[in-house]
Design an enzyme around this catalytic site. Structure first.
Site, PDB file in Angstrom:
ATOM      1  N   CYS A 191       9.528  16.916   3.558  1.00  0.00           N
ATOM      2  CA  CYS A 191      10.934  16.516   3.589  1.00  0.00           C
ATOM      3  C   CYS A 191      11.366  15.703   2.376  1.00  0.00           C
ATOM      4  O   CYS A 191      12.565  15.602   2.108  1.00  0.00           O
ATOM      5  CB  CYS A 191      11.227  15.737   4.863  1.00  0.00           C
ATOM      6  SG  CYS A 191      11.181  16.763   6.351  1.00  0.00           S
ATOM      7  N   GLU A 245       3.016  10.292   2.033  1.00  0.00           N
ATOM      8  CA  GLU A 245       2.757   9.081   2.811  1.00  0.00           C
ATOM      9  C   GLU A 245       3.423   9.076   4.176  1.00  0.00           C
ATOM     10  O   GLU A 245       3.914   8.040   4.638  1.00  0.00           O
ATOM     11  CB  GLU A 245       3.217   7.857   2.014  1.00  0.00           C
ATOM     12  CG  GLU A 245       4.717   7.796   1.707  1.00  0.00           C
ATOM     13  CD  GLU A 245       5.152   8.501   0.439  1.00  0.00           C
ATOM     14  OE1 GLU A 245       6.285   8.239  -0.023  1.00  0.00           O
ATOM     15  OE2 GLU A 245       4.384   9.321  -0.101  1.00  0.00           O
ATOM     16  N   HIS A 273      -3.505   4.914  -2.766  1.00  0.00           N
ATOM     17  CA  HIS A 273      -2.071   5.009  -3.075  1.00  0.00           C
ATOM     18  C   HIS A 273      -1.272   5.279  -1.802  1.00  0.00           C
ATOM     19  O   HIS A 273      -0.257   4.602  -1.540  1.00  0.00           O
ATOM     20  CB  HIS A 273      -1.844   6.127  -4.092  1.00  0.00           C
ATOM     21  CG  HIS A 273      -0.430   6.261  -4.546  1.00  0.00           C
ATOM     22  ND1 HIS A 273       0.049   5.618  -5.662  1.00  0.00           N
ATOM     23  CD2 HIS A 273       0.620   6.947  -4.029  1.00  0.00           C
ATOM     24  CE1 HIS A 273       1.333   5.906  -5.822  1.00  0.00           C
ATOM     25  NE2 HIS A 273       1.700   6.716  -4.832  1.00  0.00           N
ATOM     26  N   GLU A 274      -1.712   6.260  -1.016  1.00  0.00           N
ATOM     27  CA  GLU A 274      -0.944   6.621   0.176  1.00  0.00           C
ATOM     28  C   GLU A 274      -0.982   5.503   1.213  1.00  0.00           C
ATOM     29  O   GLU A 274       0.008   5.252   1.905  1.00  0.00           O
ATOM     30  CB  GLU A 274      -1.472   7.933   0.764  1.00  0.00           C
ATOM     31  CG  GLU A 274      -1.433   9.119  -0.192  1.00  0.00           C
ATOM     32  CD  GLU A 274      -0.087   9.322  -0.871  1.00  0.00           C
ATOM     33  OE1 GLU A 274       0.955   9.038  -0.247  1.00  0.00           O
ATOM     34  OE2 GLU A 274      -0.073   9.757  -2.035  1.00  0.00           O
ATOM     35  N   HIS A 317       1.529   2.880   0.411  1.00  0.00           N
ATOM     36  CA  HIS A 317       2.894   3.248   0.800  1.00  0.00           C
ATOM     37  C   HIS A 317       3.262   2.704   2.185  1.00  0.00           C
ATOM     38  O   HIS A 317       4.453   2.625   2.513  1.00  0.00           O
ATOM     39  CB  HIS A 317       3.055   4.764   0.807  1.00  0.00           C
ATOM     40  CG  HIS A 317       3.597   5.328  -0.474  1.00  0.00           C
ATOM     41  ND1 HIS A 317       4.775   4.907  -1.024  1.00  0.00           N
ATOM     42  CD2 HIS A 317       3.111   6.299  -1.297  1.00  0.00           C
ATOM     43  CE1 HIS A 317       5.012   5.599  -2.137  1.00  0.00           C
ATOM     44  NE2 HIS A 317       4.007   6.430  -2.323  1.00  0.00           N
ATOM     45  N   GLU A 357       7.492   4.018  -5.671  1.00  0.00           N
ATOM     46  CA  GLU A 357       6.293   4.508  -6.353  1.00  0.00           C
ATOM     47  C   GLU A 357       5.705   3.524  -7.370  1.00  0.00           C
ATOM     48  O   GLU A 357       4.495   3.472  -7.544  1.00  0.00           O
ATOM     49  CB  GLU A 357       6.593   5.849  -7.030  1.00  0.00           C
ATOM     50  CG  GLU A 357       6.931   6.961  -6.052  1.00  0.00           C
ATOM     51  CD  GLU A 357       5.789   7.303  -5.094  1.00  0.00           C
ATOM     52  OE1 GLU A 357       4.677   6.777  -5.277  1.00  0.00           O
ATOM     53  OE2 GLU A 357       6.026   8.091  -4.163  1.00  0.00           O
ATOM     54  N   ASP A 368      14.552  16.281  -6.990  1.00  0.00           N
ATOM     55  CA  ASP A 368      13.333  17.026  -7.308  1.00  0.00           C
ATOM     56  C   ASP A 368      13.236  17.303  -8.809  1.00  0.00           C
ATOM     57  O   ASP A 368      12.146  17.300  -9.385  1.00  0.00           O
ATOM     58  CB  ASP A 368      13.289  18.352  -6.554  1.00  0.00           C
ATOM     59  CG  ASP A 368      12.825  18.188  -5.114  1.00  0.00           C
ATOM     60  OD1 ASP A 368      12.213  17.151  -4.798  1.00  0.00           O
ATOM     61  OD2 ASP A 368      13.081  19.095  -4.299  1.00  0.00           O
ATOM     62  N   TYR A 419       6.498   5.949 -11.267  1.00  0.00           N
ATOM     63  CA  TYR A 419       5.176   5.435 -10.907  1.00  0.00           C
ATOM     64  C   TYR A 419       4.664   4.469 -11.976  1.00  0.00           C
ATOM     65  O   TYR A 419       4.382   3.291 -11.703  1.00  0.00           O
ATOM     66  CB  TYR A 419       4.169   6.584 -10.784  1.00  0.00           C
ATOM     67  CG  TYR A 419       4.402   7.572  -9.676  1.00  0.00           C
ATOM     68  CD1 TYR A 419       3.535   7.645  -8.590  1.00  0.00           C
ATOM     69  CD2 TYR A 419       5.457   8.488  -9.715  1.00  0.00           C
ATOM     70  CE1 TYR A 419       3.720   8.577  -7.576  1.00  0.00           C
ATOM     71  CE2 TYR A 419       5.653   9.420  -8.710  1.00  0.00           C
ATOM     72  CZ  TYR A 419       4.780   9.457  -7.640  1.00  0.00           C
ATOM     73  OH  TYR A 419       4.976  10.376  -6.644  1.00  0.00           O
TER      74      TYR A 419
END
Length: 489
Positions: free
Chosen positions: A13, A146, A170-171, A174, A193, A250, A258
């Site tokens: 999503c 995440e 990293h995840e 989050h 990020e 996107d 990041y």
């Protein structure tokens, strides 16, 4: 799928695709709780970005129930249905994958609980109840996603040596930055990020030592340089807070939020007095804004307010910063960070020996033992140093591959670094390996640059287009659309 016997469905999503799944206010500025019941045909299992509350038989189907009581933005709603198996890691952590892969996944990610506990030590207690990990089919376009309670990850992390678990750090990070404290809109994406990358590197430093953190910072800086070169140093999309009026988020996706965001936070930490000063501030930041969606200016106002209350002497430094250059100007950050060069000395020295050996083709001096003690990050830095000097001669590249067996390397980060070096040198001996990597995974971190580099080779342009048209349906729609833009199709 690995089993090739059952259908497999998963959602993605982020950034603005929840609207294709359900009616919603599809903006990170709006947070919701949700519950759901999913009917799936037996023997398939449904999972969501929520806590499972039960399941019941319904003829040839099973109905799975879920509830997410913590409010989240719409892009964190996630659903997967497939032939899935699980392996318990701890009381609050499990790994999910297709049954054919579950043992390998459980071994690779056995340190999840340790990483999660380390993250709690860095930030604050974990508030989401469970932290499960789902290894998706290879077309998944990201390293990880995440989704609360159920992180999605790419199978390219299965290196067989647990060397790529920084993505898990990293995840997990989050769970605080992004999921609890969320960017108000995609112009402020760095709040998700950049903060998460900064937290990730702190977690990696606690787990693997400060050298590992410093190497990650060095690689991130190189990725930032490459992204800014790709977009152009004057491109508005290279600003930390870009203007995205009439821009699909996107299309703006890159490593800039990041690594430019993490660069700013690292700079602030060093300038304000180091971790002893900065870590209490960052915990205050999470506590102040958890459950909210905020802008960069909310973040900045809190930063100034925190130090006004706790360390007023630091306000002079903060007030003297050229904030417009940091936040809204395109290109590289206005101040360079000084990272510890010692952890990369050995890999840079090895690369420089190879570059010197080109003069007389004295390649017999090298052996596989050269890199045996290198971490994945050090091997990537070694290859990046060679790539910085591309194009290299074919005999040099043959010798590098013969010595270190890079073309068939299992670790995807190292294999990608090698293939990128080879393509930058128009070394078409690796073309079968490039096509194999493009055919067996769809992670955009690897797929997009490989297509661009192959397309830039004099003998590779037609092959790049032909390969993409053959494989387009294998890739996730987000990845396919971005590669189409890269190849100007």
């Amino acid at each position: 799928t690995l089993g090739k016997s059952h259908p497999y469905l998963f959602t993605q999503c982020e950034e603005i695709h929840a609207r294709s799944l359900l009616p919603c206010q599809d903006s990170p500025s709006v947070k919701i709780s949700y519950s759901a019941s999913i009917r799936a045909p037996k023997p398939l299992t449904a999972l969501m970005s929520a806590l499972a509350t039960g399941s019941r038989d319904d003829g040839d189907s099973t109905v799975f129930s879920f509830e997410q009581q913590t409010t989240i933005p719409s892009y964190l709603i996630a659903l997967v249905v497939g032939n899935l198996a699980s392996a318990t890691i701890s009381d609050r952590c499990a790994v999910w994958s297709e049954p054919e892969n579950i043992d390998a996944c459980a071994w690779e990610f056995a340190e999840m609980e340790t990483i999660l506990q380390t993250a709690e030590d860095v930030v604050s207690p974990y508030l989401w109840g469970r932290y499960d990990l789902l290894v998706l089919p290879p077309s998944f376009p990201f390293g990880g996603m995440e989704n609360p309670c159920l992180t999605f990850v790419t199978p390219t992390l299965l290196a067989g040596d647990r060397s790529l678990t920084d993505v898990i750090a990293h995840e997990i990070a989050h769970s605080w930055s992004g999921n609890l404290v969320t960017a108000k809109n995609w112009e402020h994406f760095w709040l998700n990020e950049g903060w998460t990358t900064f937290f990730e590197r702190k977690i990696v430093g606690r787990l693997n030592g400060e050298d590992a953190r410093q190497l990650s910072c060095v690689i991130g800086e190189a990725d930032l340089v490459e992204s800014i070169q790709f977009y152009g140093k004057d491109s508005p999309l290279t600003a930390l807070v870009p203007k995205l009026d009439n821009v699909d988020p996107d299309d703006a996706y890159s490593t800039v939020p990041y690594d430019k965001g993490a660069h700013l936070l690292y700079y602030l930490e060093q300038a304000l007095g180091g971790p002893a000063v900065f870590e209490p501030y960052m915990r205050s930041y999470i506590k102040a804004f958890q459950g909210q969606s905020i802008s960069t200016y909310d973040w900045k106002n809190h930063l100034l307010s925190y130090f006004a209350d706790n360390d007023p002497a630091k306000l002079e430094l903060l007030d003297s910063m050229e904030w417009d250059k940091w936040l809204t100007a395109p290109g590289m950050p206005p101040v360079s960070n000084q990272y510890d060069g010692r952890p990369q000395e050995a890999c840079l020295a090895l690369a420089d020996r190879w570059l010197k050996a080109i003069d007389d083709s004295s390649y017999d001096q090298f052996s596989p033992a050269d890199i045996e003690g290198f971490s994945t990050m050090q091997r990537v830095i070694f290859l990046s140093r060679l790539a910085d000097n591309a194009p290299l001669q074919a005999d040099t590249l043959r010798a590098v591959d013969r010595t270190y067996q890079l073309t068939g390397y299992r670790n995807c980060e190292v294999r990608f670094g090698w293939l990128a070096l080879a393509l930058k040198s128009n070394y078409m001996a690796v073309v079968d390996a490039v096509i194999d990597m493009l055919s067996t995974q769809g992670r955009m971190k690897f797929t997009r640059p490989l297509y661009r580099l192959l397309h830039a080779c004099p003998d590779g342009r037609e092959l790049a287009v032909k390969t993409f048209l053959r494989l387009r349906d294998f890739y996730h729609p987000i990845c396919a659309r971005m590669v189409e833009k890269d190849l100007e199709l």
